[in-house]
Design an enzyme around this catalytic site. Structure first.
Site, PDB file in Angstrom:
ATOM      1  N   ARG A 195      -1.543  -5.267   4.094  1.00 53.64           N
ATOM      2  CA  ARG A 195      -2.989  -5.488   3.826  1.00 53.64           C
ATOM      3  C   ARG A 195      -2.865  -7.323   4.326  1.00 53.64           C
ATOM      4  NH1 ARG A 195       0.766  -6.806  -1.933  1.00 53.64           N
ATOM      5  NH2 ARG A 195       0.674  -4.715  -2.479  1.00 53.64           N
ATOM      6  N   VAL A 252      -0.110  -2.543 -15.376  1.00 55.24           N
ATOM      7  CA  VAL A 252       1.752  -1.733 -16.804  1.00 55.24           C
ATOM      8  C   VAL A 252       1.235  -3.190 -17.687  1.00 55.24           C
ATOM      9  CG1 VAL A 252       3.175  -1.462 -15.238  1.00 55.24           C
ATOM     10  CG2 VAL A 252       3.276  -3.859 -14.630  1.00 55.24           C
TER      11      VAL A 252
END
Ligand code: ZN
Length: 338
Positions: A195, A252
């Site tokens: 990242r 999700v």
């Protein structure tokens, strides 16, 4: 022996006791030099009574021969000693006992990862791996994070010149697992992710995740909850309090976060848990129907749960390491183990 003459044995002993070349040179000057004692004796021959000259001359010759011979002998010995010393300066004695070297230890990340793998393989999970350089489909699209969707900004993504992605999470491996396996699927995917973060005590541009995925029929949040609680208790070695909070992640539905009681303050509240008494440890949820569909699975037939651990944070909690940079700077010392 002539009266007033030195003993031959005295000269020989004196030469033999010379400890170095400098002492031997002194010996030479003392006896054999132009102003040495033997030379002086030779010069005195002219003033000796004629009847004594032959005997004195012979005696002086014996002394000179003895001094020269003693000097030669000692010179050879000292030369040899100097040569040996030079040789031994770089000497390796292959028969000497070896020096004890401290053995290395496994890195805390490796140690804990072995425990996690052991735990999950015991539950019937297998370890899956995937490439660290991903394409957008596996890293984003298939995870219900379409192009230009604001959710994509949450991941501070590196891109290569060819628009490839050093994966921002190991969720990409879950996609690959669903594409290549038939349900029921149980995999965990440990690995490095990347990242574009400013590196500080709690953030690093490269860190480890362990994600888990289960796809089967009739999977509920209860299965996920039990799996994660069991994991935390096993890894932390005691029954820490846990709590679940609703959370949003595009892949999700529903999404949740598992918080664990702060091991640094035992839930009282400290700077590490920002006074809350809990540390956010494992996000997860039930696999989004769109993610199942993008991998060719019918959401009406199959459900699944998925979770992802910031594994470095777990290692830090387990071993009491308060700065993530210490995991990667090669000067790691164990502070304490919980
Ligand atoms: Zn705390």
């Amino acid at each position: 022996m002539q009266a007033g003459f030195p003993e031959v044995s005295t000269i020989v002993q004196e030469a033999a006791s010379c400890g170095d070349h400098a002492a031997l040179e002194e010996f030479r000057l003392r006896w054999l030099g132009k102003k040495g004692e033997i030379t002086t004796l030779l010069k005195s021959l002219g003033t000796a009574p004629p009847e004594e000259r032959a005997a004195r001359g012979a005696a002086i010759h014996v002394l000179k021969e003895a001094a020269q011979s003693a000097w030669d002998t000692r010179k050879v010995e000292l030369d040899q000693a100097a040569e040996d010393a030079a040789l031994h300066a770089g000497w390796v004695d292959v028969t000497a006992p070896s020096m004890a070297r401290p053995l290395g230890r496994l890195h805390p990340i490796t140690l804990l990862l072995e425990e996690v793998i052991d735990h999950f393989t015991g539950l019937g999970f297998e370890v899956a791996s995937g490439p660290e350089i991903e394409d957008e489909f596996h890293n984003f699209d298939a995870l219900n994070i379409p192009k230009d969707h604001p959710a994509r900004d949450v991941w501070d993504t590196f891109y290569t010149d060819r628009r490839e992605i050093p994966r921002t999470h190991t969720s990409s491996v879950q996609i690959r697992a669903m594409q290549t396996r038939k349900p029921p699927i149980r995999v965990i995917s440990p690995g490095r992710v990347f990242r574009n973060e400013t590196i500080d005590a709690t953030h690093h541009a490269s860190f480890n995740q362990v994600e888990g995925l289960l796809v089967d029929r009739h999977v509920t949040v209860a299965h996920l909850k039990h799996t994660l609680e069991t994991l935390v208790h096993k890894l932390m070695g005691r029954r820490l309090e846990t709590r679940f909070r609703p959370a949003f992640y595009p892949f999700v539905e529903p999404g949740l976060d598992l918080d664990v009681q702060c091991v640094f303050c035992s839930g009282v509240g400290c700077s590490i848990c920002k006074g809350s008494g809990y540390i956010e440890l494992i996000p997860g949820g039930l696999v989004h129907p769109k993610v199942l569909a993008s991998c060719g699975l019918d959401p009406d037939e199959w459900q699944g749960f998925a979770f992802g651990m910031g594994f470095d944070r777990m290692v830090m909690m387990r071993y009491g390491i308060d700065d993530i940079r210490r995991l990667y700077d090669g000067r790691l010392q164990l502070v304490r183990q919980f």
